[in-house]
Motif scaffolding. Sequence first.
Motif, PDB file in Angstrom:
ATOM      1  N   LEU A 127       1.167  -1.291   0.388  1.00 34.05           N
ATOM      2  CA  LEU A 127      -0.121  -0.077  -0.091  1.00 34.05           C
ATOM      3  C   LEU A 127       1.394   1.347   0.262  1.00 34.05           C
TER       4      LEU A 127
ATOM      5  N   TRP B 268       0.669   4.291   0.769  1.00 31.17           N
ATOM      6  CA  TRP B 268       0.384   5.643   1.873  1.00 31.17           C
ATOM      7  C   TRP B 268       1.127   4.728   3.043  1.00 31.17           C
ATOM      8  N   LYS B 269       1.127   3.584   3.280  1.00 29.83           N
ATOM      9  CA  LYS B 269       2.322   3.054   4.301  1.00 29.83           C
ATOM     10  C   LYS B 269       3.367   2.867   4.237  1.00 29.83           C
TER      11      LYS B 269
ATOM     12  N   HIS C  21      -4.490  -3.211  -4.847  1.00 32.94           N
ATOM     13  CA  HIS C  21      -4.701  -3.020  -3.075  1.00 32.94           C
ATOM     14  C   HIS C  21      -6.344  -3.708  -1.816  1.00 32.94           C
TER      15      HIS C  21
ATOM     16  N   HIS D  26      -8.453   1.380   5.390  1.00 34.76           N
ATOM     17  CA  HIS D  26      -6.592   0.776   6.118  1.00 34.76           C
ATOM     18  C   HIS D  26      -6.864   1.272   3.758  1.00 34.76           C
ATOM     19  N   VAL D  27      -7.764   1.560   3.420  1.00 41.75           N
ATOM     20  CA  VAL D  27      -7.315   1.656   2.282  1.00 41.75           C
ATOM     21  C   VAL D  27      -8.100   2.221   1.170  1.00 41.75           C
TER      22      VAL D  27
ATOM     23  N   PRO E  48      -7.484   5.759   2.699  1.00 45.35           N
ATOM     24  CA  PRO E  48      -6.281   6.905   2.182  1.00 45.35           C
ATOM     25  C   PRO E  48      -6.476   6.527   0.435  1.00 45.35           C
ATOM     26  N   ALA E  49      -7.036   5.694  -0.100  1.00 41.30           N
ATOM     27  CA  ALA E  49      -6.317   5.860  -1.248  1.00 41.30           C
ATOM     28  C   ALA E  49      -7.300   7.244  -2.222  1.00 41.30           C
TER      29      ALA E  49
END
Lengths: 243, 253
Positions: free
Chosen positions: A86, A88-89, B147, B164-165, B168-169
């Motif tokens: 991911l 953003w991590k 993702h 978590h996906v 933020p995406a």
Amino acid sequence: MIEVRSLKIDYGSPGSAVRAVDGVDFTLDRGRSLALIGPSGCGKTTILFSISGLLLPTEGTITISGTPVTGPRRDVALILQNAGLLPWKTVWQNANLSLLLSGDYPKQDAGAVLDELGLSEVKDRYPAELSEGMKRRVGIARALSTAPSVMLMDEPLASLDTLTRERIQDLFLTLWRTHKFSLILVTHDIEEAAFLGQEILVLTERPARIKERVENPEMGGLDYRESAAYTQTVRKLREVLEK
Amino acid sequence: MKRTLTYVASICALLFIWEMASIAVNAINNAPLLPGPFNALSQVVKNAAELQHHFLASAWRLILAILIALATGVPLGLTTGREPTLDRFLSPIIYITYPIPQVALILFLFVVFGTGSGTKVAMVALVLFFQILVSARGAAKNIPEEHIISVRSAGASRWQIYWHVILPASLPDILTSVRVSIGLGIAFLYIAETNAALGTGLGGYINKHMLFQRDRAFAGIIALALLGLILYLAVDGLERILCRWKYVSRRAR
């Protein structure tokens, strides 16, 4: 042990379903490795996703250690084509993601695995700051963090240059021997299948059926690429695929 | 340093164009219709306390409206983007209501919320809600499936996938829509504040002085522009914190 029995998978609604996998059977004993190879789009990934629990079979059964697969499970790790990171991590957050999702983080963390893979120094970086080879290693770290008994890999080294690909293949082999997980690798790369698969299943065009099983008992050494057995296996696979 | 100089040069260019426009408009009309920037700025200094009072009233209305639009538009946009059944149900409603000029509803809002701040906030929030909803929906739809598969294979629940996906995406697109919303929000806030009877807010202040004390009205316009600038900079700062991954370079090889 992984047992796949009469696996059939259809896509789409019942009236207009397209068969992707049509009666695949195999067994993989604990700690062994298996490569699935076949033409692009033949249904290799579909088989892998059904073993991971992401897709449920239309017909047939899949069991791992005697338990039917009904969804994703903690003892099965999946590594995707581009490592599945991911963006953003950070490396640390990506490596610990599986543990975080299962509620085991921070009691457990991926620190030791990151050390083992030489990634501790870049743990605060984001994937965009890493080379392709490093990204794959972070994907491996995430998969190893939960100490899985089964490792599934979906063309994990696609789009890498030859040298990096071989280095990571060597790493896979070393980790497979030290961590003793069962390995199922999906690839369209003949050399990769011959290097990492103790048994290689060659699949037909869609819908996927097993065209031929190729035993590869001498694999397992880092110098296997130099051996006559390796060359022979590669030649054999090429012949089967071209048939 | 170079960046600061560029900003200063840009502001000087704007003031110069404004001064030239003022000279030209006033000469053509033979009357002081358009105050120059220095007259307007001197009014900002002279009326600082009064302007601050109106500035704060407008600022909290705009910020509150943005927050309401985010709190409603983001969850609805993300879920419609990812849940096909909900999308099929809500899309026709969105397509029908989005093009309606929300300003047409302003009198209705006055009837419902009265002439106080409620109407002004509701008016702006309504406009921004659609802006943010449509952006969030589009962003959620375009998230690469790998993702999602990546976290699903690790056993993520639906809520964990959103957290978590999907959120933020979608965040960079949502923040871009907030930037667009600031300009749009200021325009609609001005309309709402000038339509409401006399009260606090820069819209009312500008309207009150536009006929006979235009330099004071332009001082109000400068304050509105300042409000927009502060909010733009705040969103930029927020993005640098929340989307730090977008600003990193490839250092390691």
